[in-house]
Design a protein around this motif. Structure first.
Motif, PDB file in Angstrom:
ATOM      1  N   ILE A   1       0.812  18.682   0.976  1.00  0.00           N
ATOM      2  CA  ILE A   1       0.296  17.305   0.892  1.00  0.00           C
ATOM      3  C   ILE A   1       1.445  16.315   0.719  1.00  0.00           C
ATOM      4  O   ILE A   1       1.463  15.244   1.336  1.00  0.00           O
ATOM      5  N   THR A   2       2.420  16.702  -0.113  1.00  0.00           N
ATOM      6  CA  THR A   2       3.560  15.793  -0.344  1.00  0.00           C
ATOM      7  C   THR A   2       4.341  15.553   0.942  1.00  0.00           C
ATOM      8  O   THR A   2       4.689  14.412   1.274  1.00  0.00           O
ATOM      9  N   LYS A   3       4.640  16.647   1.686  1.00  0.00           N
ATOM     10  CA  LYS A   3       5.463  16.521   2.882  1.00  0.00           C
ATOM     11  C   LYS A   3       4.706  15.902   4.051  1.00  0.00           C
ATOM     12  O   LYS A   3       5.229  15.036   4.763  1.00  0.00           O
ATOM     13  N   LYS A   4       3.483  16.358   4.268  1.00  0.00           N
ATOM     14  CA  LYS A   4       2.757  15.963   5.473  1.00  0.00           C
ATOM     15  C   LYS A   4       2.022  14.635   5.328  1.00  0.00           C
ATOM     16  O   LYS A   4       1.771  13.959   6.340  1.00  0.00           O
ATOM     17  N   ILE A   5       1.673  14.279   4.121  1.00  0.00           N
ATOM     18  CA  ILE A   5       0.865  13.067   3.953  1.00  0.00           C
ATOM     19  C   ILE A   5       1.660  11.982   3.215  1.00  0.00           C
ATOM     20  O   ILE A   5       1.892  10.895   3.753  1.00  0.00           O
ATOM     21  N   ILE A   6       2.072  12.308   1.975  1.00  0.00           N
ATOM     22  CA  ILE A   6       2.727  11.272   1.159  1.00  0.00           C
ATOM     23  C   ILE A   6       4.044  10.822   1.787  1.00  0.00           C
ATOM     24  O   ILE A   6       4.286   9.620   1.973  1.00  0.00           O
ATOM     25  N   ILE A   7       4.907  11.800   2.136  1.00  0.00           N
ATOM     26  CA  ILE A   7       6.206  11.434   2.722  1.00  0.00           C
ATOM     27  C   ILE A   7       6.014  10.790   4.087  1.00  0.00           C
ATOM     28  O   ILE A   7       6.761   9.873   4.472  1.00  0.00           O
ATOM     29  N   HIS A   8       4.996  11.230   4.831  1.00  0.00           N
ATOM     30  CA  HIS A   8       4.708  10.612   6.127  1.00  0.00           C
ATOM     31  C   HIS A   8       4.332   9.143   5.960  1.00  0.00           C
ATOM     32  O   HIS A   8       4.764   8.277   6.735  1.00  0.00           O
ATOM     33  N   ILE A   9       3.545   8.860   4.925  1.00  0.00           N
ATOM     34  CA  ILE A   9       3.166   7.460   4.650  1.00  0.00           C
ATOM     35  C   ILE A   9       4.393   6.657   4.232  1.00  0.00           C
ATOM     36  O   ILE A   9       4.622   5.537   4.697  1.00  0.00           O
ATOM     37  N   VAL A  10       5.201   7.260   3.335  1.00  0.00           N
ATOM     38  CA  VAL A  10       6.421   6.582   2.883  1.00  0.00           C
ATOM     39  C   VAL A  10       7.358   6.325   4.063  1.00  0.00           C
ATOM     40  O   VAL A  10       7.944   5.241   4.192  1.00  0.00           O
TER      41      VAL A  10
ATOM     42  N   GLY B   1       6.571   5.923   7.201  1.00  0.00           N
ATOM     43  CA  GLY B   1       6.027   4.831   8.010  1.00  0.00           C
ATOM     44  C   GLY B   1       6.332   3.473   7.418  1.00  0.00           C
ATOM     45  O   GLY B   1       6.675   2.526   8.139  1.00  0.00           O
ATOM     46  N   ILE B   2       6.204   3.369   6.093  1.00  0.00           N
ATOM     47  CA  ILE B   2       6.516   2.097   5.431  1.00  0.00           C
ATOM     48  C   ILE B   2       8.000   1.760   5.582  1.00  0.00           C
ATOM     49  O   ILE B   2       8.369   0.619   5.871  1.00  0.00           O
ATOM     50  N   ILE B   3       8.858   2.778   5.420  1.00  0.00           N
ATOM     51  CA  ILE B   3      10.303   2.554   5.512  1.00  0.00           C
ATOM     52  C   ILE B   3      10.698   2.113   6.919  1.00  0.00           C
ATOM     53  O   ILE B   3      11.512   1.198   7.104  1.00  0.00           O
ATOM     54  N   ARG B   4      10.105   2.750   7.930  1.00  0.00           N
ATOM     55  CA  ARG B   4      10.477   2.402   9.309  1.00  0.00           C
ATOM     56  C   ARG B   4      10.043   0.991   9.681  1.00  0.00           C
ATOM     57  O   ARG B   4      10.621   0.381  10.585  1.00  0.00           O
ATOM     58  N   ARG B   5       9.038   0.468   9.000  1.00  0.00           N
ATOM     59  CA  ARG B   5       8.564  -0.874   9.322  1.00  0.00           C
ATOM     60  C   ARG B   5       9.339  -1.971   8.582  1.00  0.00           C
ATOM     61  O   ARG B   5       9.185  -3.149   8.891  1.00  0.00           O
ATOM     62  N   THR B   6      10.141  -1.579   7.601  1.00  0.00           N
ATOM     63  CA  THR B   6      10.914  -2.584   6.872  1.00  0.00           C
ATOM     64  C   THR B   6      12.112  -3.023   7.710  1.00  0.00           C
ATOM     65  O   THR B   6      12.606  -2.282   8.567  1.00  0.00           O
ATOM     66  N   LYS B   7      12.600  -4.211   7.456  1.00  0.00           N
ATOM     67  CA  LYS B   7      13.754  -4.744   8.176  1.00  0.00           C
ATOM     68  C   LYS B   7      15.066  -4.187   7.630  1.00  0.00           C
ATOM     69  O   LYS B   7      16.092  -4.215   8.309  1.00  0.00           O
ATOM     70  N   ASN B   8      15.018  -3.677   6.417  1.00  0.00           N
ATOM     71  CA  ASN B   8      16.225  -3.111   5.806  1.00  0.00           C
ATOM     72  C   ASN B   8      16.591  -1.805   6.511  1.00  0.00           C
ATOM     73  O   ASN B   8      15.766  -0.893   6.606  1.00  0.00           O
TER      74      ASN B   8
ATOM     75  N   VAL C   1      16.418  12.858   1.802  1.00  0.00           N
ATOM     76  CA  VAL C   1      16.311  12.693   0.348  1.00  0.00           C
ATOM     77  C   VAL C   1      14.868  12.913  -0.102  1.00  0.00           C
ATOM     78  O   VAL C   1      14.602  13.634  -1.083  1.00  0.00           O
ATOM     79  N   PHE C   2      13.901  12.322   0.607  1.00  0.00           N
ATOM     80  CA  PHE C   2      12.495  12.425   0.207  1.00  0.00           C
ATOM     81  C   PHE C   2      11.945  13.827   0.469  1.00  0.00           C
ATOM     82  O   PHE C   2      11.131  14.336  -0.312  1.00  0.00           O
ATOM     83  N   ASN C   3      12.365  14.462   1.557  1.00  0.00           N
ATOM     84  CA  ASN C   3      11.913  15.832   1.830  1.00  0.00           C
ATOM     85  C   ASN C   3      12.369  16.789   0.731  1.00  0.00           C
ATOM     86  O   ASN C   3      11.616  17.675   0.306  1.00  0.00           O
ATOM     87  N   ASN C   4      13.592  16.618   0.264  1.00  0.00           N
ATOM     88  CA  ASN C   4      14.088  17.488  -0.808  1.00  0.00           C
ATOM     89  C   ASN C   4      13.385  17.198  -2.137  1.00  0.00           C
ATOM     90  O   ASN C   4      13.176  18.107  -2.948  1.00  0.00           O
ATOM     91  N   LEU C   5      13.018  15.945  -2.357  1.00  0.00           N
ATOM     92  CA  LEU C   5      12.278  15.615  -3.582  1.00  0.00           C
ATOM     93  C   LEU C   5      10.920  16.301  -3.625  1.00  0.00           C
ATOM     94  O   LEU C   5      10.384  16.581  -4.704  1.00  0.00           O
ATOM     95  N   SER C   6      10.336  16.581  -2.451  1.00  0.00           N
ATOM     96  CA  SER C   6       9.002  17.202  -2.412  1.00  0.00           C
ATOM     97  C   SER C   6       8.989  18.582  -3.049  1.00  0.00           C
ATOM     98  O   SER C   6       7.928  19.082  -3.456  1.00  0.00           O
ATOM     99  N   HIS C   7      10.154  19.222  -3.168  1.00  0.00           N
ATOM    100  CA  HIS C   7      10.208  20.566  -3.783  1.00  0.00           C
ATOM    101  C   HIS C   7       9.911  20.513  -5.282  1.00  0.00           C
ATOM    102  O   HIS C   7       9.607  21.563  -5.886  1.00  0.00           O
ATOM    103  N   LEU C   8       9.989  19.359  -5.889  1.00  0.00           N
ATOM    104  CA  LEU C   8       9.712  19.259  -7.317  1.00  0.00           C
ATOM    105  C   LEU C   8       8.224  19.364  -7.624  1.00  0.00           C
ATOM    106  O   LEU C   8       7.832  19.718  -8.743  1.00  0.00           O
TER     107      LEU C   8
END
Length: 509
Positions: free
Chosen positions: A37-46, A48-55, A66-73
């Protein structure tokens, strides 16, 4: 569940074991489900949000994992908190918790490693934009080593049930062994600091390391090695500390100057060197590049066509090789590339010799920069000069730059470059071109005679081609000397050339 298993005919011990196994399987399933759930849903949502930002920097954290490795926790937390539901055995709980702790340490090590990689890429993008030339790659790698060593010590302390401080105390006895193991790393770290502090080499620089047969572009500088792509497309590695301990050539200065040196001689047959005759003078007067020079020398040397005499006064005379040198210099000057710039001149003020940039067109100068530029101008010996060039450049750095001991007029242009997979828009200064050409007018120009040898009289051309591109440089150099060799007979000069076998054969016949 225990009552259900007992009703099926199992005794209390058997029921407790089966209950523990079933709950353990359930915990493992929940851990897998939480990770999914973390990798396929939560990180996928995150993502999408990151790719839409101008930063553009948050994209790098995503790209580096970084986020994929955090999912192991997540599964580690589920197992840690739910293990007591599966068993009351203190030993089993301690063993499981120890392995979970080791798993968390490894996961966090990967997270920090990815985070440091992302920081390095972000810094390189910022450095590209701001024009910084200091690299932090070596420092990033040292931090990675510290993170890994810390993780190893923590894992060993868990496995041995010892405090990390005790492990470190034990490692103190192995200092000599560690120094031997990490010798290249330590030397590379120190060398990296020196290379960075003294601004000696950067990625993309063309370097030559004669002692190691390396000649090419720097691809990467890390803690222990420098990777160089030679011009034959082979990849060479040089220890980082070797660039401090040994001599190497960095061609960055040549590239920044915008010109590459041509230093080549033509060997003149000394038997063809002669005093210029009136007939030769008349022919030379027809050559546009030296017409004015010949007319001036005719007056200086009191040459008269009526009596067909060529008078040598005060030991002065014209030679065909001397006229040829003037022709070569004028030919080079006629093909100069010219930028809008101001030159330095020397003045004597109160008995002290000073140098100042002379402004030939002060009205246009003030018109371009505004009335505020007037405070930087003064008059010396009837000429308008800049009185404080340092403060002037601080104030008008967007309009002028100091290079090659000239003050260049520039404009800022925007360029889009790809850096670490990201498009970066950078602003770079561009000199304002007045006249295109093949040779640099702001670098050294010499046409000189060298010491005569048994191969003839060397006439050396020392000039800078107005390019740093290898192919263009070789083309300019070749065309220059092809032209000079072709015009030599016009000055009744011959090139010295050792006789070949065919020449000796003809002589014998």
């Amino acid at each position: 569940m225990g009552q259900l298993l007992t009703s099926w005919g199992l005794n209390s011990t058997q029921a407790e074991v089966v209950r523990g196994v079933v709950i353990a399987i359930g915990i493992i399933f929940l851990a897998w489900l939480g990770n999914w759930i973390t990798k396929k849903i939560i990180i996928h949502i995150v993502a999408g949000i990151i790719r839409r930002t101008k930063n553009e920097y948050d994209d790098i954290f995503l790209k580096k994992g970084v986020f994929n490795n955090l999912s192991h926790l997540v599964p580690a937390a589920i197992i840690y908190f739910m293990t007591p539901l599966a068993t009351d055995n203190h030993t089993v709980i301690v063993v499981v918790n120890d392995f979970v702790a080791i798993y968390v340490i490894i996961a966090l090590t990967f997270v920090l490693n990815a985070f440091l990689n992302a920081l390095g890429d972000i810094y390189e993008i910022i450095a590209e934009k701001k024009g910084y030339r200091v690299t932090i790659k070596q420092y990033i790698q040292v931090l990675k080593i510290i993170v890994i060593i810390t993780a190893v010590i923590l894992i060993i302390s868990i496995l041995l049930s010892k405090k990390p401080g005790n492990i470190l105390a034990g490692l103190g006895a192995m200092t000599a062994v560690l120094m031997l193991i990490f010798r290249d790393t330590i030397l590379g770290f120190v060398a990296g600091i020196q290379l960075s502090a003294y601004d000696l080499v950067h990625e993309g620089d063309w370097i030559t390391v004669p002692s190691r047969g390396v000649d090419g572009d720097v691809l990467d500088i890390n803690l222990t090695t420098v990777r160089v792509q030679n011009f034959d497309k082979t990849i060479a590695t040089v220890p980082t500390y070797a660039l401090i301990q040994e001599s190497f050539i960095n061609w960055k200065g040549m590239q920044m100057a915008g010109g590459r040196r041509i230093k080549r001689s033509i060997y003149i047959d000394m038997q063809s060197v002669k005093i210029v005759t009136p007939d030769m003078l008349n022919r030379f007067r027809q050559i546009p590049l030296i017409k004015d020079y010949i007319e001036r020398k005719i007056k200086e040397l009191d040459y008269t066509q009526e009596d067909n005499q060529y008078t040598v006064l005060d030991g002065k005379s014209l030679t065909n090789v001397g006229v040829f040198r003037v022709y070569v210099e004028n030919y080079l000057r006629a093909n100069f590339r010219v930028f809008k710039k101001y030159r330095k001149e020397k003045f004597v003020v109160n008995g002290i010799e000073i140098e100042r940039f002379v402004i030939d067109d002060p009205e246009e100068f003030v018109k371009e920069l505004g009335a505020g530029a007037k405070k930087f101008l003064t008059r010396i010996e009837g000429k308008t000069v800049i009185k404080d060039v340092t403060k002037f450049l601080v104030r008008y750095s967007d309009y002028y730059m100091l290079e090659n001991n000239y003050l260049y007029k520039i404009r800022k242009v925007k360029k889009t470059v790809i850096r670490k997979g990201a498009e970066v828009e950078v602003e770079v200064p561009e000199k304002i071109l007045v006249k295109p050409g093949l040779f640099c007018d702001d670098l050294t120009l010499l046409v000189r005679q060298l010491k005569p040898t048994d191969k003839g009289l060397p006439v050396e051309v020392y000039v800078f081609a107005a390019t740093t591109n290898w192919l263009e440089y070789e083309k300019i150099q070749a065309e220059l000397f092809e032209h000079l060799l072709a015009v030599l007979p016009l000055f009744e000069l011959r090139v010295y050339q050792q006789p070949a076998g065919s020449d000796l054969h003809k002589a014998i016949l």
